[in-house]
Scaffold this active site. Structure first.
Site, PDB file in Angstrom:
ATOM      1  N   CYS A   1       0.865  -1.181   0.000  1.00  0.00           N
ATOM      2  CA  CYS A   1       0.000   0.000   0.000  1.00  0.00           C
ATOM      3  C   CYS A   1       0.899   1.228   0.000  1.00  0.00           C
ATOM      4  O   CYS A   1       1.696   1.415   0.933  1.00  0.00           O
ATOM      5  CB  CYS A   1      -0.886  -0.015   1.245  1.00  0.00           C
ATOM      6  SG  CYS A   1      -1.903   1.461   1.475  1.00  0.00           S
TER       7      CYS A   1
ATOM      8  N   CYS B   1      -0.680   3.808  -6.769  1.00  0.00           N
ATOM      9  CA  CYS B   1      -1.569   3.082  -5.852  1.00  0.00           C
ATOM     10  C   CYS B   1      -1.711   1.675  -6.404  1.00  0.00           C
ATOM     11  O   CYS B   1      -1.940   1.493  -7.607  1.00  0.00           O
ATOM     12  CB  CYS B   1      -2.930   3.775  -5.764  1.00  0.00           C
ATOM     13  SG  CYS B   1      -4.181   2.851  -4.825  1.00  0.00           S
TER      14      CYS B   1
END
Length: 286
Positions: free
Chosen positions: A78, A201
């Site tokens: 992440c 992302c």
């Protein structure tokens, strides 16, 4: 190194299902490793949370994976959690190897021919001090155009239980991708065009086809899954904790996925992107 530690799993976690894109690459690179994946979907999206919350969740999850699964390394799949919390995580758990993910600005700067690079990421990532440090470090000769993509990771999360071509979240994803790429400027290979797009992302890997449709065949789209998998291998080799890869003896690695959100959503994502049945998934309290 004892065989028990070599057989211990590698932990992987993300705010949701986006980290499954990294897990795909980890399984390709390390087919004999055992993995345990945790999607903190009940607290997603991290990119629209504050740093203090993300730090607290990251440390809580790392400790849970250590205590419950005795992980030998942790991949923070992440970008937001990496930029907000990886330094504190390494300080709090110094014996645990931690591999983070960051937007691939360095390879983008190196490969761009027009010296103009687009970056799409969550607001939490693009507003972080770590991202600004990366941007400054590689901005000599490269113009980075950065766009925070509010709502895109959330729409991708919602899409996993819908028709991948016609669900309501698919329409939203198309609209958001179009809006955010248009905001960056002109894409192409001419002077002044953006010829490289960095996916900042891990969720965005799952809409790469849509981005490709919008940008055309000549724009280079960069994500971090494969480099992170190779870095994980290097760290396991350095620490002598790599699983046995002897082709005559080594079984395929095992994998189990957990979520703090709806179990059905993780099961749908695992089936769509990893070709795994529902028995590989379990629910946890948020």
């Amino acid at each position: 190194m004892s065989s028990s530690i070599q057989a211990s799993p590698v932990g992987v976690f993300d705010s949701g299902v986006g980290g499954l894109s990294v897990l795909q690459e980890l399984r390709r690179e390390l087919p004999h490793e055992n993995f345990v994946y945790l999607a903190d979907t009940g607290n997603a999206p991290y990119g629209e949370r504050g740093d203090a919350f993300v730090k607290q969740r990251t440390l809580t999850i790392a400790r849970h994976l250590l205590q419950e699964h005795r992980i030998k390394a942790l991949v923070v799949a992440c970008n937001t959690a990496t930029t907000a919390a990886v330094a504190e995580l390494r300080a709090a758990l110094p014996d645990l190897p931690v591999i983070g993910v960051e937007p691939a600005l360095k390879p983008a700067a190196s490969s761009s021919q027009t010296h103009r690079v687009g970056v799409i990421a969550t607001r939490g990532t693009v507003n972080s001090a770590r991202f600004e440090q990366l941007r400054q470090a590689f901005s000599d000769g490269t113009d980075f155009r950065v766009q925070a993509c509010d709502g895109l990771a959330r729409a991708i999360e919602r899409s996993v239980e819908e028709d991948p071509d016609a669900g309501p979240s698919f329409k939203e994803i198309r609209e958001l991708c179009e809006r955010y790429t248009r905001a960056l400027g002109s894409f192409g290979v001419r002077t002044g065009d953006i010829d490289t797009l960095v996916l900042g992302c891990t969720h965005y890997v799952f809409v790469k086809d849509e981005l490709r449709r919008l940008l055309g065949p000549d724009v280079h789209i960069i994500d971090t899954g494969a480099p992170i998998a190779r870095q994980t291998r290097r760290i396991l080799v350095q620490r002598d904790t790599l699983a046995n890869e002897d082709s005559d003896k080594a079984p395929a690695g095992r994998l189990h996925l957990y979520t703090t959100g709806p179990l059905s959503a993780l099961q749908a994502a695992a089936e769509r992107w990893l070709q795994l049945g529902p028995g590989h998934c379990s629910a946890l309290p948020a």
